[in-house]
Design an enzyme around this catalytic site. Sequence first.
Site, PDB file in Angstrom:
ATOM      1  N   ASP A  30      38.900 -29.271 -31.566  1.00  0.00           N
ATOM      2  CA  ASP A  30      39.860 -28.606 -32.469  1.00  0.00           C
ATOM      3  C   ASP A  30      40.111 -29.537 -33.656  1.00  0.00           C
ATOM      4  O   ASP A  30      40.253 -30.750 -33.462  1.00  0.00           O
ATOM      5  CB  ASP A  30      41.173 -28.325 -31.709  1.00  0.00           C
ATOM      6  CG  ASP A  30      42.018 -27.255 -32.368  1.00  0.00           C
ATOM      7  OD1 ASP A  30      42.288 -26.223 -31.721  1.00  0.00           O
ATOM      8  OD2 ASP A  30      42.432 -27.455 -33.544  1.00  0.00           O
ATOM      9  N   SER A  76      42.884 -16.885 -38.971  1.00  0.00           N
ATOM     10  CA  SER A  76      43.167 -15.560 -38.395  1.00  0.00           C
ATOM     11  C   SER A  76      44.325 -14.801 -39.028  1.00  0.00           C
ATOM     12  O   SER A  76      44.874 -13.911 -38.399  1.00  0.00           O
ATOM     13  CB  SER A  76      43.423 -15.719 -36.897  1.00  0.00           C
ATOM     14  OG  SER A  76      44.585 -16.484 -36.701  1.00  0.00           O
ATOM     15  N   TYR A 140      39.362 -11.135 -43.162  1.00  0.00           N
ATOM     16  CA  TYR A 140      39.431 -11.675 -41.802  1.00  0.00           C
ATOM     17  C   TYR A 140      38.582 -10.829 -40.857  1.00  0.00           C
ATOM     18  O   TYR A 140      37.699 -11.339 -40.158  1.00  0.00           O
ATOM     19  CB  TYR A 140      40.898 -11.734 -41.335  1.00  0.00           C
ATOM     20  CG  TYR A 140      41.033 -11.914 -39.849  1.00  0.00           C
ATOM     21  CD1 TYR A 140      40.562 -13.068 -39.235  1.00  0.00           C
ATOM     22  CD2 TYR A 140      41.611 -10.925 -39.049  1.00  0.00           C
ATOM     23  CE1 TYR A 140      40.655 -13.237 -37.861  1.00  0.00           C
ATOM     24  CE2 TYR A 140      41.718 -11.084 -37.686  1.00  0.00           C
ATOM     25  CZ  TYR A 140      41.239 -12.231 -37.097  1.00  0.00           C
ATOM     26  OH  TYR A 140      41.322 -12.392 -35.742  1.00  0.00           O
ATOM     27  N   ASN A 169      46.677  -6.587 -30.000  1.00  0.00           N
ATOM     28  CA  ASN A 169      47.751  -7.512 -30.393  1.00  0.00           C
ATOM     29  C   ASN A 169      48.119  -8.449 -29.247  1.00  0.00           C
ATOM     30  O   ASN A 169      48.727  -8.018 -28.269  1.00  0.00           O
ATOM     31  CB  ASN A 169      48.966  -6.718 -30.864  1.00  0.00           C
ATOM     32  CG  ASN A 169      48.725  -6.112 -32.231  1.00  0.00           C
ATOM     33  OD1 ASN A 169      47.809  -5.303 -32.405  1.00  0.00           O
ATOM     34  ND2 ASN A 169      49.498  -6.522 -33.203  1.00  0.00           N
ATOM     35  N   GLY A 283      47.078  -2.972 -45.878  1.00  0.00           N
ATOM     36  CA  GLY A 283      45.999  -3.044 -44.887  1.00  0.00           C
ATOM     37  C   GLY A 283      46.422  -2.755 -43.459  1.00  0.00           C
ATOM     38  O   GLY A 283      45.614  -2.910 -42.542  1.00  0.00           O
TER      39      GLY A 283
HETATM   40  N1  UDP Z   1      55.573  -6.036 -38.501  1.00  0.00           N
HETATM   41  C1  UDP Z   1      56.829  -5.710 -38.976  1.00  0.00           C
HETATM   42  N2  UDP Z   1      57.670  -6.728 -39.333  1.00  0.00           N
HETATM   43  C2  UDP Z   1      57.308  -8.055 -39.256  1.00  0.00           C
HETATM   44  C3  UDP Z   1      56.010  -8.369 -38.760  1.00  0.00           C
HETATM   45  C4  UDP Z   1      55.176  -7.337 -38.386  1.00  0.00           C
HETATM   46  O1  UDP Z   1      57.197  -4.527 -39.072  1.00  0.00           O
HETATM   47  O2  UDP Z   1      58.104  -8.908 -39.635  1.00  0.00           O
HETATM   48  C5  UDP Z   1      54.676  -4.942 -38.069  1.00  0.00           C
HETATM   49  C6  UDP Z   1      53.325  -4.935 -38.758  1.00  0.00           C
HETATM   50  O3  UDP Z   1      53.380  -4.189 -39.958  1.00  0.00           O
HETATM   51  C7  UDP Z   1      52.442  -4.276 -37.689  1.00  0.00           C
HETATM   52  C8  UDP Z   1      53.081  -4.714 -36.363  1.00  0.00           C
HETATM   53  O4  UDP Z   1      54.406  -5.145 -36.704  1.00  0.00           O
HETATM   54  O5  UDP Z   1      52.539  -2.876 -37.776  1.00  0.00           O
HETATM   55  C9  UDP Z   1      52.345  -5.864 -35.697  1.00  0.00           C
HETATM   56  O6  UDP Z   1      52.142  -6.889 -36.656  1.00  0.00           O
HETATM   57  P1  UDP Z   1      51.522  -8.301 -36.296  1.00  0.00           P
HETATM   58  O7  UDP Z   1      51.470  -9.096 -37.560  1.00  0.00           O
HETATM   59  O8  UDP Z   1      52.261  -8.875 -35.146  1.00  0.00           O
HETATM   60  O9  UDP Z   1      50.062  -7.986 -35.760  1.00  0.00           O
HETATM   61  P2  UDP Z   1      48.815  -7.197 -36.443  1.00  0.00           P
HETATM   62  O10 UDP Z   1      49.030  -5.742 -36.136  1.00  0.00           O
HETATM   63  O11 UDP Z   1      48.805  -7.507 -37.896  1.00  0.00           O
HETATM   64  O12 UDP Z   1      47.643  -7.751 -35.723  1.00  0.00           O
END
Ligand code: UDP
Length: 328
Positions: A30, A76, A140, A169, A283
């Site tokens: 790492d 990531s 990404y 997730n 996105g």
């Molecule tokens: N999200 C949110 N508020 C935050 C962070 C994330 O509403 O402060 C939403 C985000 O738009 C997505 C979901 O939570 O729909 C999960 O986001 P995260 O970044 O955890 O994972 P991702 O889906 O991007 O892999």
Amino acid sequence: MILVCGGAGYIGSHMVHELVRRGEEALVLDNLRSGHRAAVHPKARFVQGDIRDRAVLDNIFSRHDIEAVIHFAASSLVGESVVKPLEYFDNNVGGMQSLLAAMAAHGRDKLVFSSTAAVYGEPERVPILEDDPTRPTNPYGESKLIMEKMMQWVSQAHGVRFVSLRYFNVAGALPDGSLGEDHRPETHLIPLILQVPLGRRARIGIFGDDYDTPDGTCIRDYIHVMDLTDAHQRAIDHLRRGGEGGVFNLGSAQGFSVREMISAAERVVGRPIPTAPEARRAGDPARLVASAAKAAKILGWQPRYTSIEDVISTAWAWHQSHPDGYAE
Ligand code: UDP
């Protein structure tokens, strides 16, 4: 011995913990750019270095009997990748190039790779199957898709067999609270929600409440990090048995909206968590839910954490006992 590239990061550190628990020998490589030295299990060997550095890899493969490689070492963050695509291609694609070249040169043939649901982009249907179209909507996801394609071609030419695990997730922490998620900056929903009851932020922003979903907020498939580590161990065992490689979704097949996640967190912590509406994040697909039927059939994998409250409870145990993360 198993080489874990990126074994000081969130998922990698849990993987190493699980390998040690199962009596496997692990060597962590790492660069500590986003990983934490304190997250590496004391029984694992540790080398600080970058996988893009062929000399480091050659040295490891010459000196140690590396039976298999698990590759987590990549950048990531979706948002960051849009702003800095070249950094993502350099670190992710460049890292895979270097790793595959070293594995081919040293005749190593088992690789388990950390891929992502971001390779699919906006899905045409849910649950998503492995052979659904892959149209990433950010660098990404594109970089991970390129890395998968590199493995496919190198597998044909040089016999490096691989299993690519497309995570949805990832959430939660080692149940004893000793390992967990510590990203800087933190962008993920569950740690950000839990910063409210920790007193670190006043409210959690909801990124869009006008999506085409029952409550208007985005739906995601949350999978516990220890269920992921179990899938990686099964992937290694599958390759050891001579099983055919390929890509596998890892998800729970259950979707939860952002609002449902906040309500579940309120039940776990036992107090209300104030929210604030915010603009959609660029996105973000409305729904991402996996079909993990292929992993169930071929790897015999089933998630054991089926309650979202249980997933959040393990994250809460970690954040309560480590409010500043690894605090290096
Ligand atoms: N999200 C949110 N508020 C935050 C962070 C994330 O509403 O402060 C939403 C985000 O738009 C997505 C979901 O939570 O729909 C999960 O986001 P995260 O970044 O955890 O994972 P991702 O889906 O991007 O892999």
